[in-house]
Design a protein around this motif. Sequence first.
Motif, short mmCIF file in Angstrom:
data_model
loop_
_atom_site.label_atom_id
_atom_site.label_comp_id
_atom_site.label_asym_id
_atom_site.label_seq_id
_atom_site.Cartn_x
_atom_site.Cartn_y
_atom_site.Cartn_z
N MET A 1 -10.61 -7.48 -9.97
CA MET A 1 -11.51 -6.93 -8.97
C MET A 1 -10.71 -6.62 -7.71
N THR A 2 -11.12 -5.59 -7.01
CA THR A 2 -10.38 -5.14 -5.83
C THR A 2 -11.16 -5.40 -4.54
N ASP A 3 -10.43 -5.54 -3.47
CA ASP A 3 -11.06 -5.70 -2.16
C ASP A 3 -11.33 -4.35 -1.51
N LYS A 4 -10.86 -3.30 -2.14
CA LYS A 4 -11.01 -1.97 -1.56
C LYS A 4 -12.46 -1.50 -1.63
N THR A 5 -12.82 -0.72 -0.61
CA THR A 5 -14.10 -0.02 -0.65
C THR A 5 -13.90 1.23 -1.48
N ARG A 6 -14.78 1.42 -2.45
CA ARG A 6 -14.73 2.61 -3.30
C ARG A 6 -15.58 3.70 -2.65
N ILE A 7 -15.00 4.88 -2.55
CA ILE A 7 -15.73 6.06 -2.09
C ILE A 7 -15.85 6.98 -3.30
N LEU A 8 -17.04 7.06 -3.85
CA LEU A 8 -17.29 7.89 -5.02
C LEU A 8 -17.79 9.25 -4.54
N VAL A 9 -17.17 10.31 -5.01
CA VAL A 9 -17.51 11.67 -4.58
C VAL A 9 -17.95 12.47 -5.80
N CYS A 10 -19.14 13.05 -5.74
CA CYS A 10 -19.62 13.88 -6.84
C CYS A 10 -18.84 15.19 -6.84
N VAL A 11 -18.00 15.36 -7.86
CA VAL A 11 -17.17 16.56 -7.93
C VAL A 11 -17.92 17.76 -8.51
N LYS A 12 -19.10 17.55 -9.06
CA LYS A 12 -19.89 18.66 -9.62
C LYS A 12 -20.81 19.28 -8.58
N CYS A 13 -20.96 18.66 -7.42
CA CYS A 13 -21.87 19.16 -6.40
C CYS A 13 -21.49 20.58 -5.98
N ARG A 14 -22.51 21.38 -5.79
CA ARG A 14 -22.35 22.75 -5.29
C ARG A 14 -23.62 23.11 -4.55
N ASN A 15 -23.54 24.07 -3.67
CA ASN A 15 -24.74 24.58 -3.01
C ASN A 15 -25.59 25.30 -4.04
N SER A 16 -26.89 25.30 -3.85
CA SER A 16 -27.80 25.89 -4.84
C SER A 16 -27.49 27.35 -5.15
N GLY A 17 -27.00 28.11 -4.21
CA GLY A 17 -26.70 29.52 -4.44
C GLY A 17 -25.31 29.79 -4.99
N ASP A 18 -24.47 28.76 -5.03
CA ASP A 18 -23.10 28.94 -5.51
C ASP A 18 -23.07 29.10 -7.02
N PRO A 19 -22.10 29.85 -7.55
CA PRO A 19 -22.00 29.99 -9.01
C PRO A 19 -21.66 28.64 -9.65
N LYS A 20 -22.02 28.52 -10.93
CA LYS A 20 -21.78 27.27 -11.65
C LYS A 20 -20.35 27.16 -12.16
N LEU A 31 -14.22 18.66 -1.56
CA LEU A 31 -14.35 17.50 -0.67
C LEU A 31 -13.58 16.31 -1.23
N TYR A 32 -13.62 16.11 -2.54
CA TYR A 32 -12.85 15.04 -3.18
C TYR A 32 -11.36 15.17 -2.84
N ARG A 33 -10.81 16.37 -2.98
CA ARG A 33 -9.39 16.57 -2.67
C ARG A 33 -9.12 16.37 -1.18
N GLU A 34 -10.06 16.78 -0.34
CA GLU A 34 -9.93 16.55 1.10
C GLU A 34 -9.90 15.05 1.40
N MET A 35 -10.75 14.30 0.70
CA MET A 35 -10.79 12.84 0.88
C MET A 35 -9.47 12.21 0.45
N LEU A 36 -8.93 12.65 -0.69
CA LEU A 36 -7.65 12.11 -1.15
C LEU A 36 -6.56 12.32 -0.11
N ALA A 37 -6.52 13.52 0.46
CA ALA A 37 -5.51 13.82 1.48
C ALA A 37 -5.72 12.98 2.73
#
Length: 120
Positions: A1-20, A31-37
Amino acid sequence: MTDKTRILVCVKCRNSGDPKGPIEERMGSHLYREMLAAAAGANDVAIEPLECFKVCSRPVTIALSAAGKWTQMYGDFRLGSASEILEAARHYARMANGIVPKEEQSPALKLAQIARLPPG
């Protein structure tokens, strides 16, 4: 078990009008890649991708989680939110049970909260 706080980011999220299109091109993946950086070299958080929280009306959805703490879910994050999310994760880490009192939450986080789930 880790003491780290996990930040889970939904990588499938998109705006409703964005293509799939491919997951790699969706707002959640960006955003996930931005968080990693933003968290590069940090030893107090772990940034993890998740392929769907099923909160599609609130993209991008994230969750803060740690051993023995309540999991907090938030939505409506845009690109450029990495520092705000990291600040929230570090505040979450300081709380023994993972519940940040409303008066200590930023106005943006108060509006972004979706749910909290008990330790499991």
